[in-house]
Write a protein that holds these residues in place. Sequence first.
Motif, PDB file in Angstrom:
ATOM      1  N   THR A  34      15.103   3.306   9.795  1.00 38.90           N
ATOM      2  CA  THR A  34      15.008   2.598   8.501  1.00 38.90           C
ATOM      3  C   THR A  34      14.677   3.567   7.306  1.00 38.90           C
ATOM      4  O   THR A  34      14.815   3.287   6.356  1.00 38.90           O
ATOM      5  N   VAL A  38      14.949   3.980   3.512  1.00 41.30           N
ATOM      6  CA  VAL A  38      13.865   4.361   2.421  1.00 41.30           C
ATOM      7  C   VAL A  38      13.608   5.433   1.691  1.00 41.30           C
ATOM      8  O   VAL A  38      14.087   5.094   0.942  1.00 41.30           O
ATOM      9  N   TRP A 227       6.234   0.619   3.717  1.00 44.14           N
ATOM     10  CA  TRP A 227       7.613   0.073   4.527  1.00 44.14           C
ATOM     11  C   TRP A 227       6.517   1.168   5.987  1.00 44.14           C
ATOM     12  O   TRP A 227       6.983   0.843   6.998  1.00 44.14           O
ATOM     13  N   PRO A 231       4.941  -1.215   8.851  1.00 44.65           N
ATOM     14  CA  PRO A 231       6.016  -0.592  10.078  1.00 44.65           C
ATOM     15  C   PRO A 231       6.472   0.297  10.734  1.00 44.65           C
ATOM     16  O   PRO A 231       6.661   0.390  12.018  1.00 44.65           O
TER      17      PRO A 231
END
Length: 313
Positions: A34, A38, A227, A231
């Motif tokens: 991700t 991002v 983020w 995570p």
Amino acid sequence: MTQVSNRSDPGSASPPGGPALTALTALAPALWGTTYLVTTEFLPPGHPLASGVIRALPAGLVLLAATRTPPRGAWLWRSLVLGTLNIGALFALLFAAAYRLPGGVAATLFAIQPLLVVGLAFLLLGERPTRWRLGWGLAGAAGVGLIVLQGRVSVDPWGVLAGIAAAASMACGLVLTKRWGLPRGAGPAAFAGWQLTAGGLVLLPLALALEGLPPAPDPAAIGGYAWLAIPGALLTYPLWFRGLGRMPVVAVSFLPLLSPVVAALLGLLFLGESLTPWQCLGFALALAAIAAAQLTPGAARALIRLPSPRKGA
């Protein structure tokens, strides 16, 4: 905690710990995939090294505070070496490759990492390379290439060098981590905290010297940084090092192929990108390589062998 053995049972159908451990370990590179979305959609441009610091250093300090287990003795310099290879140098080289190379060329170069691990595992751990994993390593790299390479590609030689160096940095970090094992008296969370802190501290002076301070973040950037740090580092790196301590290093080295797969899927879902038939084939190849690397040839044949029908059935 005692050091984990570097050897695995060659006849086992899956790495020690079974499918659950593999799935938890695979969650880390899946979430790392991700990062591309991002970074491009939420973070301010022009500060990749600062983003790496914000991602690594706070997470490392939180883990150090939570575990209260600082490195001691030889682990003072070992943590610096591993933190540089697995975090600091890796982040810097990946961002350099991403800025210099179009599209997913950097991800394709990084897909050679399992092949590098095969060679280093032979040199440092005495694990002989098998045709099975060498073949699937090539298949995984080809699959990632089919996913991310589209249209005409212009190649920056410095970007190519940075991408290959990033793959080599992570490969060295994986194999050295396996060679040294988990430190006695420290769990995966403390081990991750040492490396995230060391990697963040390595990146910090580079970020300040080359980029300066990033602009004040807006709400989108704050969410993006959160983020990447929570995570993307605080939760995933303990899982990653836990799996690396228990699974064969070559099997683990295939799991980062999930990152470009996830990145491509996110582009499909959120950026309006579409998949060609060749990209669909690439997905199948990459996922097949990841799964096959967790098995031995005999175990794979056993899984696909159909039971013979009973008479009278």
